[in-house]
Scaffold this motif. Structure first.
Motif, PDB file in Angstrom:
ATOM      1  N   LYS A   8       5.921  -8.598   1.316  1.00  0.00           N
ATOM      2  CA  LYS A   8       5.101  -7.498   0.786  1.00  0.00           C
ATOM      3  C   LYS A   8       5.561  -6.238   1.495  1.00  0.00           C
ATOM      4  CE  LYS A   8       0.915  -7.297   2.429  1.00  0.00           C
ATOM      5  NZ  LYS A   8      -0.432  -7.729   2.823  1.00  0.00           N
ATOM      6  N   ASN A  10       5.778   4.644   1.707  1.00  0.00           N
ATOM      7  CA  ASN A  10       5.297   5.977   1.368  1.00  0.00           C
ATOM      8  C   ASN A  10       6.432   6.957   1.603  1.00  0.00           C
ATOM      9  OD1 ASN A  10       2.305   5.774   0.918  1.00  0.00           O
ATOM     10  ND2 ASN A  10       2.466   4.764   2.905  1.00  0.00           N
ATOM     11  N   ALA A  47       6.092  -0.408   5.636  1.00  0.00           N
ATOM     12  CA  ALA A  47       5.471  -1.552   6.315  1.00  0.00           C
ATOM     13  C   ALA A  47       5.827  -2.811   5.552  1.00  0.00           C
ATOM     14  CB  ALA A  47       3.959  -1.371   6.364  1.00  0.00           C
ATOM     15  N   ASN A  48       6.465  -3.720   6.241  1.00  0.00           N
ATOM     16  CA  ASN A  48       6.893  -4.962   5.607  1.00  0.00           C
ATOM     17  C   ASN A  48       6.163  -6.127   6.258  1.00  0.00           C
ATOM     18  OD1 ASN A  48       8.913  -6.409   3.868  1.00  0.00           O
ATOM     19  ND2 ASN A  48       9.415  -7.319   5.834  1.00  0.00           N
ATOM     20  N   SER A  49       5.574  -6.987   5.444  1.00  0.00           N
ATOM     21  CA  SER A  49       4.868  -8.141   5.986  1.00  0.00           C
ATOM     22  C   SER A  49       5.293  -9.402   5.262  1.00  0.00           C
ATOM     23  CB  SER A  49       3.354  -7.986   5.799  1.00  0.00           C
ATOM     24  OG  SER A  49       2.918  -6.761   6.306  1.00  0.00           O
ATOM     25  N   ASN A  96       8.083  -9.118  10.474  1.00  0.00           N
ATOM     26  CA  ASN A  96       7.243  -8.038   9.946  1.00  0.00           C
ATOM     27  C   ASN A  96       7.696  -6.764  10.654  1.00  0.00           C
ATOM     28  OD1 ASN A  96       5.937 -10.112   8.741  1.00  0.00           O
ATOM     29  ND2 ASN A  96       3.968  -9.799   9.757  1.00  0.00           N
ATOM     30  N   TYR A  97       7.669  -5.638   9.939  1.00  0.00           N
ATOM     31  CA  TYR A  97       8.077  -4.416  10.634  1.00  0.00           C
ATOM     32  C   TYR A  97       7.404  -3.182  10.074  1.00  0.00           C
ATOM     33  CZ  TYR A  97      11.355  -3.502   6.766  1.00  0.00           C
ATOM     34  OH  TYR A  97      11.917  -3.267   5.539  1.00  0.00           O
ATOM     35  N   ASP A  98       7.399  -2.164  10.907  1.00  0.00           N
ATOM     36  CA  ASP A  98       6.950  -0.829  10.496  1.00  0.00           C
ATOM     37  C   ASP A  98       8.090   0.124  10.757  1.00  0.00           C
ATOM     38  OD1 ASP A  98       3.959  -0.943   9.873  1.00  0.00           O
ATOM     39  OD2 ASP A  98       4.142  -2.101  11.719  1.00  0.00           O
ATOM     40  N   GLN A 143       7.775   6.219   5.312  1.00  0.00           N
ATOM     41  CA  GLN A 143       7.032   5.297   6.151  1.00  0.00           C
ATOM     42  C   GLN A 143       6.995   3.979   5.413  1.00  0.00           C
ATOM     43  OE1 GLN A 143       3.593   4.225   5.429  1.00  0.00           O
ATOM     44  NE2 GLN A 143       3.428   3.029   7.293  1.00  0.00           N
ATOM     45  N   ALA A 177      -1.411   5.869   5.777  1.00  0.00           N
ATOM     46  CA  ALA A 177      -0.443   4.877   5.324  1.00  0.00           C
ATOM     47  C   ALA A 177      -0.744   3.505   5.904  1.00  0.00           C
ATOM     48  CB  ALA A 177       0.939   5.316   5.761  1.00  0.00           C
ATOM     49  N   CYS A 178      -0.172   2.510   5.246  1.00  0.00           N
ATOM     50  CA  CYS A 178      -0.470   1.149   5.642  1.00  0.00           C
ATOM     51  C   CYS A 178       0.447   0.681   6.765  1.00  0.00           C
ATOM     52  CB  CYS A 178      -0.327   0.225   4.451  1.00  0.00           C
ATOM     53  SG  CYS A 178       0.367   1.033   3.028  1.00  0.00           S
ATOM     54  N   GLU A 179      -0.056  -0.245   7.527  1.00  0.00           N
ATOM     55  CA  GLU A 179       0.725  -0.859   8.590  1.00  0.00           C
ATOM     56  C   GLU A 179       1.062  -2.284   8.219  1.00  0.00           C
ATOM     57  OE1 GLU A 179      -0.951  -0.867  12.417  1.00  0.00           O
ATOM     58  OE2 GLU A 179      -0.938   1.315  12.617  1.00  0.00           O
ATOM     59  N   SER A 180       2.092  -2.808   8.845  1.00  0.00           N
ATOM     60  CA  SER A 180       2.440  -4.194   8.554  1.00  0.00           C
ATOM     61  C   SER A 180       1.405  -5.127   9.179  1.00  0.00           C
ATOM     62  CB  SER A 180       3.832  -4.508   9.101  1.00  0.00           C
ATOM     63  OG  SER A 180       3.817  -4.499  10.501  1.00  0.00           O
ATOM     64  N   ASP A 181       1.268  -6.301   8.595  1.00  0.00           N
ATOM     65  CA  ASP A 181       0.316  -7.274   9.125  1.00  0.00           C
ATOM     66  C   ASP A 181       0.833  -7.842  10.443  1.00  0.00           C
ATOM     67  OD1 ASP A 181      -0.914  -6.852   6.724  1.00  0.00           O
ATOM     68  OD2 ASP A 181      -0.146  -8.689   5.790  1.00  0.00           O
ATOM     69  N   ASP A 182      -0.088  -8.356  11.245  1.00  0.00           N
ATOM     70  CA  ASP A 182       0.342  -9.063  12.458  1.00  0.00           C
ATOM     71  C   ASP A 182       1.033 -10.351  12.036  1.00  0.00           C
ATOM     72  OD1 ASP A 182      -0.624  -7.196  14.192  1.00  0.00           O
ATOM     73  OD2 ASP A 182      -2.629  -8.089  14.261  1.00  0.00           O
ATOM     74  N   PRO A 183       2.103 -10.706  12.728  1.00  0.00           N
ATOM     75  CA  PRO A 183       2.792 -11.929  12.319  1.00  0.00           C
ATOM     76  C   PRO A 183       1.937 -13.166  12.583  1.00  0.00           C
ATOM     77  CG  PRO A 183       3.733 -11.071  14.345  1.00  0.00           C
ATOM     78  CD  PRO A 183       2.750 -10.059  13.870  1.00  0.00           C
ATOM     79  N   TYR A 206       5.319  -2.111   1.676  1.00  0.00           N
ATOM     80  CA  TYR A 206       4.723  -0.826   1.289  1.00  0.00           C
ATOM     81  C   TYR A 206       5.646   0.298   1.718  1.00  0.00           C
ATOM     82  CZ  TYR A 206       0.133  -3.020   0.659  1.00  0.00           C
ATOM     83  OH  TYR A 206      -0.909  -3.775   0.223  1.00  0.00           O
ATOM     84  N   SER A 264      -2.829  11.142   1.922  1.00  0.00           N
ATOM     85  CA  SER A 264      -2.375   9.810   1.506  1.00  0.00           C
ATOM     86  C   SER A 264      -1.268   9.315   2.431  1.00  0.00           C
ATOM     87  CB  SER A 264      -1.881   9.786   0.063  1.00  0.00           C
ATOM     88  OG  SER A 264      -1.842  11.058  -0.464  1.00  0.00           O
ATOM     89  N   PHE A 265      -0.480  10.254   2.908  1.00  0.00           N
ATOM     90  CA  PHE A 265       0.625   9.844   3.753  1.00  0.00           C
ATOM     91  C   PHE A 265       0.140   9.329   5.092  1.00  0.00           C
ATOM     92  CE2 PHE A 265       4.299  10.177   6.434  1.00  0.00           C
ATOM     93  CZ  PHE A 265       5.250   9.611   5.605  1.00  0.00           C
TER      94      PHE A 265
END
Lengths: 748, 200
Positions: A394, A398, A424-426, A439-441, A422, B22-28, A396, B18-19
């Motif tokens: 997944k 921006n 975010a990969n999960s 996972n990374y930001d 920006q 922004a969303c963050e990646s999930d915790d592994p 995201y 909106s910027f």
């Protein structure tokens, strides 16, 4: 003494706003009472003038008239005129849609009109093969990635209506998540364009652009219906666009397409589990006035792609056996059903773009894009696991751009801006497989400025950019949390020029530096790649790739002859590549080759050519082709998956030339040489060269006030069995056999 | 003029907002490898002349606790059998990471799975012969009968055991447990282990 009256006035007329050439602008020289109309590139020439003073009057509907008094003494007079739109309160004035032209002096080629019609029904990669210098890196017949001058994946950039497409481009089997039907024009920029578009635009840029939104009352619908015999493909696309009659400047567009195809047939057999389905949608709403423009856009791409069953091998011995066999072991029948292994991918893209004319010469632009990419890859697994993806990502993204454009009546124009990305990969939990990438930001900030100087036949351009990127990753390896925090930064710059040597011949040259930070898969991959029976290992210490690309293009256009030659050289330092270590991993499952990501200096060079010649009004011929050479200059050996030499040539016969309606048949021949510059190690040798013949017929009909385009194409007429070096499934199967396509396009 | 400028400010504010939200990646999350086979256990038990099980079960195993991993090789026991004897062979397949018995899954999907027995022990001038004897009657190879030659031509042979998944079981020749061209039946190898064989 007789005066020398052989002097010439040359000029070019372009839009002040976006530098697009103005066709059919009217030029009038008062003193001699002679006029001229600009051609499609905005150029005009007035010959046989005596020395003296002249007043040039330039007129174009909806634009302010230009009056310029000049004194003509030499033959080198050449000037660019920028026309400004008249304000809107004048009645009956047409408002322009704001599609910004690519302001570049770099070699670029666009696919539009009849050529795009002929490419309908193909995926983006396949469509772009029609452009010289562009090939594909594919995984079977349904997944193809465009390759520009030998570069693909994260080394080129694709823009969907101005937003850089952010999917999982790193994977060889990850096709761009874009519906080619949304495009009214697809442009390929062949230069390094990091400054303009950000890191990674190293090999080139592909712009997929819809038509500009209508700004006055109108309604237009376009229907495409396509069918193909091979894989029994059916494809439909509908686009409806219009402009509001109540609110001047308000326009909209909705577009949807659906595609379904079953097992692909090679000349001698069906490829098992190679069906696909696709469902896409996009919509746009925009408002445009003389000062302000706003556009909102959303596109959704959704596909399920079956992966050739036999390509999913258990171990190295399986792989070697199928390579030796030269074709799949499975004897499949035709079916539309898609089983595992398969990919299910969806991509959402939303954007808001706005521009505001601060003054006559300054325009402020802001663009925000949101993307969500969902990728599920399913393998053949046991029991319930079969219903769970083995890879579930997944992503995201921006993106935010803020920039000002300035254009002046004098010779300068330019763009200054800031760009934020920006990401975010999960990994979505529950796959039952240790994720291949963490996972990374990621955050990337870039500042850039570009200036262009145009005077007469000469355009000069230069730009500078600074980028800063931070990547933070986290994952578990054997129950231990591993985290990394990586920073990258770089300056990039370019300088380019375009010189109109004479009205027939132009020359452009562009030298650009580009960079690309290592991608997360290159840094952290650790796992099994089933199709290649390989364990791939990343290296978190990799440095950024840095490149210098020099592109030169010569374009000649006169009467019946059109010629384009592009030559380039690309030096890449720290080029990242996947190198076979020569070691193997032994497990209970069997043996696997081990590959590692390494860096070396690389040098790519080559040229593309495209030309056409009209023998008579009815008969014409064309030829285009490309040659690429790529070398690892550290090791003095070759990289894998570099396109071999190829050309495409053919003849066309036009049944009724002159009435502006297409009615022509084209016979073409594609010649592809064997790749003799192979890497030291490959699991199978490069396949032999091949020749294919294609036939196409295109006819345009007028139905009342509507347009009907009919196309019939026969691809691979002789049902030739062949393997393409750039197709990863060449290890397993022959390419696609004969395919007869019917393409109907109706515009009403 | 003023109005559109104000509008522009709003638009910009929207972008900025909106910027930065922004969303963050999930915790592994720790992902257990559910697919990996870490242990293959061969259970041999002698069969007498009338086909009855006699004596104790002898087990030999191959194990690879981390699955496919660079630098680690599986531990594979030597298989020791006695000349002239006949054994029932039961193969047990386990995932010790998930503590799961994969044998059951193989039996459930008996139409998609099949063991093949190759290597110098079974092919050429074989010292061992294998016969499928699965309880369901399908040819799977979870249970079978291994006969050791009374006077084998050589010792120190290899037993190569392969588990094929998603093959065409009706492919001509696939009924032979020592079918050398098993790949032609399609599918992929889930296991490919070579056990050294010592005959006493």
């Amino acid at each position: 003494m007789a005066q020398d009256c052989n002097l010439v006035i040359r000029g070019k007329v372009i839009h002040l706003e976006n530098n697009e050439p103005i066709e059919s602008a009217y030029i009038w020289i008062n003193e001699v009472e002679r006029g001229e109309i600009t051609d499609q590139d905005g150029n005009f020439v007035i010959r046989n003038l005596c020395p003296g003073s002249y007043t040039i009057k330039i007129q174009f509907l909806g634009h302010k008239e230009i009056l310029d008094t000049i004194s003509l003494n030499t033959n080198s007079f050449n000037k660019t005129y920028r026309m400004e739109e008249e304000s809107l309160d004048l009645v009956g004035v047409e408002i322009h849609g704001h599609r910004d032209a690519v302001q570049t002096t770099t070699a670029l080629t666009a696919l539009y009109g009849d050529e795009l019609l002929a490419a309908r029904g193909e995926n983006l990669g396949e469509s772009l093969k029609r452009i010289a210098g562009v090939t594909t890196f594919s995984t079977g017949n349904t997944i193809s990635k465009p390759v520009i001058h030998g570069m693909h994946s994260n080394r080129i950039m694709i823009l969907n209506n101005g937003i850089r497409l952010e999917g999982q481009q790193w994977g060889a089997e990850h096709a761009p998540e874009i519906d080619p039907f949304l495009a009214d024009e697809i442009t390929v920029v062949k230069g390094a364009e990091t400054v303009r578009y950000g890191p990674e635009a190293m090999g080139g840029v592909i712009l997929v652009n819809p038509a500009p939104l209508a700004t006055k009352k109108s309604r237009k619908t376009e229907l495409n219906l396509l069918g193909g015999t091979n894989s029994r493909m059916g494809n439909i696309s509908v686009t409806h666009s219009g402009g509001s009659g109540k609110i001047n400047g308000l326009g909209y567009r909705v577009q949807a397409s659906a595609k379904r195809a079953g097992n692909v047939k090679s000349p001698d057999y069906y490829q098992d589990n190679t069906g696909m389905s696709e469902l896409n949608f996009s919509g746009a709403l925009g408002y445009s006035s003389s000062k302000l423009g706003i556009e909102t856009y959303y596109s959704f791409f959704n596909t399920s792609i079956g992966i050739l069953r036999d390509a999913h091998t258990g171990n190295l011995s399986d792989l070697e056996q199928i390579i030796q066999n030269g074709r799949p072991f499975t004897n499949a029948d035709f079916t539309y059903e898609i089983n595992n292994p398969k990919q299910v991918v969806s991509h959402h893209l939303a954007k808001v773009k706005s521009h505001y004319h601060l003054s006559e010469n300054w325009k402020l632009n802001a663009q925000y894009g949101f993307q969500l990419n969902l990728r599920e890859e399913y393998d053949r697994r046991r029991g319930d696991l079969n219903d769970r993806p083995s890879l579930d990502l997944k992503l995201y993204t921006n993106t935010f751009d803020l920039f000002v454009d300035h254009t002046h009546r004098n010779e300068f124009s330019g763009t200054w801006g800031v760009n934020l990305i920006q990401q975010a990969n999960s990994n979505v939990p529950g796959t039952g497989v240790t994720p291949l990438i963490p996972n990374y930001d990621m955050v990337n900030v870039g500042f850039y400025l570009m200036e262009k100087y145009s005077k007469g036949p000469l355009e000069l351009e230069a730009g500078l950019r600074y980028d800063l990127r931070n990547v933070q990753t986290a994952r578990f390896i054997q129950n231990e949390l591993q985290e990394a925090d990586l920073d990258y930064q770089n300056f990039s710059a370019f300088i380019g020029g375009l010189f109109q040597i004479n009205p027939r011949l132009s020359f452009s040259s562009n030298l650009g530096s580009a960079w690309r930070p290592p991608n997360v898969n290159e840094l952290f991959s650790q796992g099994l790649h089933h199709g290649a029976a390989a364990v791939e290992i990343g290296d978190s210490e990799l440095n950024s790739e840095k490149s210098f690309k020099w592109v030169n293009e010569l374009e000649y256009d006169h009467n019946n002859l059109h010629l384009e030659v592009t030559g380039y050289a690309n030096q890449i330092n720290n080029y990242i590549y996947l190198n076979p270590t020569g070691e193997t991993v032994v497990s209970l499952r069997g043996t696997f080759n081990v590959y590692e990501y390494l860096q070396a200096n690389a040098f790519f060079y080559g040229f593309d050519f495209a030309g056409s010649y009209e023998f008579t009004e009815k008969i014409s011929a064309y030829a285009k082709g490309s040659i690429i050479r790529a070398k690892n200059t550290d090791e003095n050996n070759y990289f894998p998956f570099i396109p071999s030499d190829r050309m495409d040539w053919g003849f066309a016969y036009d049944f009724d030339s002159g009435n502006g309606k297409t009615n022509k048949v084209t016979l073409s021949n594609i010649l592809v040489a064997q790749q003799t510059r192979e890497p030291d190690f490959d699991i199978a040798p490069a396949p032999p060269g091949y020749a294919l013949f294609n036939l196409a017929y295109q006819k345009q009909l007028q139905v009342h006030s509507n347009k009907l385009n009919l196309g019939i194409q026969v691809q691979n007429i002789f049902n030739t069995s062949y393997k393409e070096y750039m197709n990863r499934f060449r290890y397993f199967t022959d390419d696609m056999g004969r395919n007869i396509l019917l393409k109907i396009n109706y515009q009403f | 003029m003023f109005n559109s400028k104000k509008n522009l400010v709003y638009v910009m504010a929207f972008f900025a907002l909106s910027f930065f939200t922004a969303c963050e990646s999930d915790d592994p999350v720790i992902e257990n490898d559910a697919e990996v086979i870490t242990d293959v256990i061969l259970n041999f038990q002698e069969l007498d002349a009338t086909g009855n099980l006699v004596g104790a079960v002898t087990t030999f195993s191959a194990s690879d606790p981390q699955g496919i991993e660079v630098g680690a090789t599986p531990t594979i026991d030597n298989v020791t059998l006695t000349k002239g004897k006949t054994y029932q062979l039961n193969i047990e397949v386990r995932n010790s990471i998930e503590n799961e018995d994969i044998t059951e899954e193989i039996l459930e999907e008996g139409d998609e799975h099949q063991f093949f027995f190759l290597g110098t022990a079974f092919v050429g001038s074989p010292v061992l012969t294998y016969q499928y004897d699965d309880l369901s009657g399908e040819l799977i190879g979870v249970q079978g009968i291994v006969t050791v030659a009374a006077s084998p031509g050589f010792n120190n042979a290899n037993m190569r055991i392969i588990l094929r998944h998603d093959l065409d079981k009706n492919f001509p020749g696939a009924t032979n447990p020592s079918f050398e061209n098993f790949v032609q039946a399609g599918g992929e190898s889930d296991l490919d282990i070579t056990f050294p064989l010592i005959l006493n």
